[in-house]
Design an enzyme around this catalytic site. Structure first.
Site, PDB file in Angstrom:
ATOM      1  N   TRP A  89      -2.820  -2.603  -1.656  1.00  0.00           N
ATOM      2  CA  TRP A  89      -2.537  -4.022  -1.879  1.00  0.00           C
ATOM      3  C   TRP A  89      -3.353  -4.743  -0.819  1.00  0.00           C
ATOM      4  CZ3 TRP A  89      -0.465  -8.317   0.581  1.00  0.00           C
ATOM      5  CH2 TRP A  89      -0.084  -9.378  -0.259  1.00  0.00           C
ATOM      6  N   LYS A 148      11.612 -14.554 -12.599  1.00  0.00           N
ATOM      7  CA  LYS A 148      11.358 -13.399 -13.467  1.00  0.00           C
ATOM      8  C   LYS A 148      10.252 -13.732 -14.460  1.00  0.00           C
ATOM      9  CE  LYS A 148      12.690 -10.923 -11.710  1.00  0.00           C
ATOM     10  NZ  LYS A 148      13.253 -10.902 -10.456  1.00  0.00           N
ATOM     11  N   CYS A 170       0.857  -1.185   0.000  1.00  0.00           N
ATOM     12  CA  CYS A 170       0.000   0.000   0.000  1.00  0.00           C
ATOM     13  C   CYS A 170       0.897   1.241   0.000  1.00  0.00           C
ATOM     14  CB  CYS A 170      -0.935   0.112   1.198  1.00  0.00           C
ATOM     15  SG  CYS A 170      -2.108  -1.240   1.335  1.00  0.00           S
ATOM     16  N   GLU A 211       6.684 -14.289 -12.678  1.00  0.00           N
ATOM     17  CA  GLU A 211       6.029 -13.149 -12.035  1.00  0.00           C
ATOM     18  C   GLU A 211       5.526 -12.104 -13.019  1.00  0.00           C
ATOM     19  OE1 GLU A 211       8.512 -11.246  -9.066  1.00  0.00           O
ATOM     20  OE2 GLU A 211      10.213 -11.126 -10.410  1.00  0.00           O
ATOM     21  N   ASN A 241      -1.364   2.020   5.736  1.00  0.00           N
ATOM     22  CA  ASN A 241      -0.517   0.959   5.172  1.00  0.00           C
ATOM     23  C   ASN A 241      -0.046   0.108   6.343  1.00  0.00           C
ATOM     24  OD1 ASN A 241       2.983   1.056   4.167  1.00  0.00           O
ATOM     25  ND2 ASN A 241       1.535  -0.584   3.957  1.00  0.00           N
ATOM     26  N   GLY A 242      -0.417  -1.174   6.314  1.00  0.00           N
ATOM     27  CA  GLY A 242      -0.022  -2.057   7.419  1.00  0.00           C
ATOM     28  C   GLY A 242      -1.177  -2.972   7.793  1.00  0.00           C
ATOM     29  N   ARG A 257       3.746  -0.259  -4.928  1.00  0.00           N
ATOM     30  CA  ARG A 257       3.473  -0.826  -3.607  1.00  0.00           C
ATOM     31  C   ARG A 257       2.135  -1.561  -3.549  1.00  0.00           C
ATOM     32  NH1 ARG A 257       6.820   1.360   0.209  1.00  0.00           N
ATOM     33  NH2 ARG A 257       5.393   0.768   1.853  1.00  0.00           N
ATOM     34  N   LYS A 302       5.939  -4.421  -4.573  1.00  0.00           N
ATOM     35  CA  LYS A 302       7.395  -4.322  -4.509  1.00  0.00           C
ATOM     36  C   LYS A 302       7.912  -4.385  -3.077  1.00  0.00           C
ATOM     37  CE  LYS A 302      11.286  -2.788  -6.676  1.00  0.00           C
ATOM     38  NZ  LYS A 302      11.667  -4.096  -7.174  1.00  0.00           N
ATOM     39  N   HIS A 328      15.208 -36.260 -11.314  1.00  0.00           N
ATOM     40  CA  HIS A 328      14.425 -36.752 -10.185  1.00  0.00           C
ATOM     41  C   HIS A 328      13.001 -36.203 -10.211  1.00  0.00           C
ATOM     42  CE1 HIS A 328      17.946 -38.625  -8.536  1.00  0.00           C
ATOM     43  NE2 HIS A 328      18.618 -37.497  -8.686  1.00  0.00           N
ATOM     44  N   GLU A 354      16.296 -17.581 -10.292  1.00  0.00           N
ATOM     45  CA  GLU A 354      15.953 -16.182 -10.537  1.00  0.00           C
ATOM     46  C   GLU A 354      15.341 -16.015 -11.936  1.00  0.00           C
ATOM     47  OE1 GLU A 354      15.452 -13.713  -8.824  1.00  0.00           O
ATOM     48  OE2 GLU A 354      15.642 -11.985 -10.135  1.00  0.00           O
TER      49      GLU A 354
END
Ligand code: G6P
Length: 615
Positions: A75, A492, A2, A495, A101-102, A27, A610, A511, A488
């Site tokens: 968010w 990328k 947020c 997402e 925010n929180g 955010r 983010k 395996h 990574e």
């Protein structure tokens, strides 16, 4: 998560709020909203599910006047993303509005109590409960708003950065924080700006105050900024000068922040090394760990804690610290570590890696390790953020603001700093020959130029991306220090393009994942020259035998893999321990192009944020 903004002064608040929200959209972007008090004292609230641009279209014919206002980009945590759950939220009488925010963890019990006192709630959010509580205290205890906010926050368990506005007092904004970030800008025209980070403020003023936890700011139009703590003690504001520049947070001609940030890597890697790597003198200087050198020398163990991409950087760090400095390393997901009753010794060094410096799980893991006596070293990008402040020492990564939600330049900057740290500790411990140490310093110095070389191949990389844009799945393989790069690369792709992708150590493929391979499956392999090269070549053959498509990242001049692979991307040769800094670049570009070709919003992928300030 947020983003919050506030403005009080003598110009129109709305454009400041909207621009600020757009800068903070990284955010969270589930919904957006603003509240403004116009010249006649009328409070107008506009909120909308979706991005800030949707709020702008929906409210374009409304009264957007007023020189005081607050705004929020959400968010979602409590309550689905819809118009009603969007911020700002009203108090019971609708005189107060608040953004948050929180997470207020004990909101349910407070809500029950307030319901019994006749409060009616419109949304499912924890935020609405807090603004009702503030008003309840204001009314029943006869307190001024600032004091009512303090009294309410004393009852709250959880994290918050809030701004409260009162229709009856349009000359005042009250802001407070605990666990979520908040910056107050002191404008040049007797005005004030409030935001989750400095990006909405930097174009108006460079003078800012970073609010500390459990501080409440009482901001009066044109007059003053007063800060009190929750014990109601007045605190003198500490005004700092912002060091970021406006162009650092703008796209600068690129289509997306992500592409800009990928292209910035020759510079950002250089910035991470600036003043720290002095190859001619055979020296690494890391001022932030000088006081902890004895600890590093004697450490029996290093524990990396991080989340997401930063965790992948930690995995690279594991290889480097073990290889160079011969210290055993564990790499932990902060979210698991904090709840596992981990065994921590006083001579452990915990290295917390975080781009934002605000990730809630990483912060909580730090506090836990600290309480058990470990030394905490932060490797963070955002200067002044919570993790560096909670650490005993550390090194900033100096990559500059990273706005694209998918992390790119922050990763290479983290790996750069960890490499320098591992080299420095190796030197302290005497685990590396002087000649090898010096050779690696020169290799490090050459990395930015080599990244530049890879970026020149963007047109060819884009052509490869076009071939695989419609894939449903993808596999990424690497061995040794290239295994984290495979993870990574997969992160990328998934997402930002929503293609299911997995990273595996190449030898583990047999395996399980090998069962997935058919002619539809692209397999991205890091097959650069080094100790594992022959083994990776065998893994490639295993994929080919099952008709998988191979896209290989190889060392310039490679012959063997070229003959087997469907596509190869050549990267300049370097020491095999430093390859991640270069081999990740084509994987970032491939993901970027695939996502753009699929019509995805690469800078703001769905459901992500983010800065993850909730656990
Ligand atoms: C989020 C971001 C990732 C990031 C992770 C950890 O998931 O979308 O890009 O890697 O958080 O964030 P940090 O700021 O601690 O590196």
């Amino acid at each position: 998560m947020c983003g919050i903004v506030g403005y009080i002064g003598n110009k129109d608040a709305y454009p400041v709020l909207i621009k600020g929200l757009q800068r903070l959209e990284y955010r969270g972007y589930d919904s957006a909203g603003v509240a403004l008090i116009n010249g006649e004292g009328k409070l107008n609230v506009y909120k909308k599910k979706g991005k800030v641009s949707e709020l702008v279209s929906a409210s374009k014919n409304e009264d957007l006047s007023g020189s005081v206002g607050i705004g929020h980009t959400r968010w979602a945590t409590h309550g689905e993303p819809n118009d009603v759950n969007s911020h700002p939220h009203y108090s019971d009488t609708k005189d107060l509005v608040m953004i948050h925010n929180g997470i207020i963890e004990n909101y349910a019990s407070i809500k029950e109590r307030l319901k019994k006192r006749g409060h009616k709630f419109l949304s499912q959010t924890d935020t609405e409960v807090l603004v009702h509580l503030i008003e309840d205290i204001q009314q029943h205890e006869g307190m001024k708003l600032g004091h009512a906010v303090i009294a309410a926050l004393k009852q709250v368990i959880g994290a918050y950065a809030i701004v409260v506005m009162d229709k009856k007092d349009p000359s005042t904004l009250i802001a407070a924080k605990k666990g979520s970030p908040m910056v107050i800008g002191i404008g040049n025209n007797d005005d004030f700006y409030i935001a989750s980070d400095a990006s909405p403020i930097v174009e108006y003023t460079k003078n800012v105050v970073y609010l500390e936890d459990e501080q409440v700011a009482i901001i009066r139009r044109g007059l003053e900024l007063k800060i009190r703590n929750l014990k109601d003690k007045e605190i003198t504001p500490y005004v700092q000068e912002l060091t970021i520049e406006l162009e650092a947070i703008e796209k600068g001609g690129y289509d997306h922040f992500m592409l800009k940030e990928i292209y910035e890597q020759p510079r950002s890697v250089k910035d991470s090394m600036r003043g720290r790597l002095i190859a001619e003198e055979g020296k690494v200087v890391l001022g932030g760990i000088v006081d902890h050198e004895v600890k590093f020398k004697n450490a029996k163990r290093i524990i990396f804690i991080a989340c997401g991409t930063s965790w992948h950087a930690g995995l690279v760090g594991e290889y480097l610290f073990e290889e160079f400095a011969r210290i055993p390393v564990e790499v932990e997901y902060a979210s698991e570590f904090r709840y596992r009753n981990p065994i921590i010794y006083q001579d452990d060094i915990v290295i917390a890696i975080s781009q934002s410096g605000e990730t809630a799980d990483t912060l909580a893991a730090i506090e836990l390790a600290k309480s058990k006596g470990a030394t905490i070293i932060g490797v963070c990008n955002v200067v002044g953020s919570s993790i560096p402040r909670a650490s005993h020492g550390g090194s900033y990564t100096h990559a500059g603001p990273e706005i694209g939600v998918a992390s790119t330049k922050a990763f290479t900057a983290q790996v750069t700093v960890l490499t320098l740290m591992a080299l420095h500790v190796a030197r302290l411990k005497g685990t590396m020959a002087e000649s090898r140490f010096r050779q690696l310093l020169y290799e490090m110095e050459a990395i930015p130029g080599k990244i530049e070389e890879v970026l020149k191949q963007n047109p060819e990389i884009k052509k490869i991306a076009a071939k695989y844009k419609d894939s449903k799945n993808a596999l990424y393989l690497g061995r040794g220090v290239s295994f984290p790069v495979a993870l990574e690369g997969a992160l990328k792709l998934k997402e930002i393009s929503y293609i299911h992708a997995e990273g595996y150590p190449a030898a583990e493929m047999k395996h399980g994942p090998i069962a997935l391979i058919d002619e539809e499956m692209p397999v991205f392999v890091i097959a650069t020259k080094g100790a594992n090269y022959e083994k990776v070549v065998s893994n490639i053959q295993e994929v080919k035998a099952r008709k998988g498509k191979i896209i290989a990242v190889v060392t310039a001049g490679d012959h063997d893999v070229k003959e087997m692979a469907d596509h190869v991307i050549e990267i300049p040769e370097t020491d095999e321990n430093l390859v991640p800094l270069i081999s990740v670049i084509p994987l970032q570009l491939l993901s970027y192009h695939i996502a753009v070709m699929r019509g995805c919003n690469v800078d703001q992928p769905r459901n992500l944020a983010k800065s993850v300030t909730v656990e």
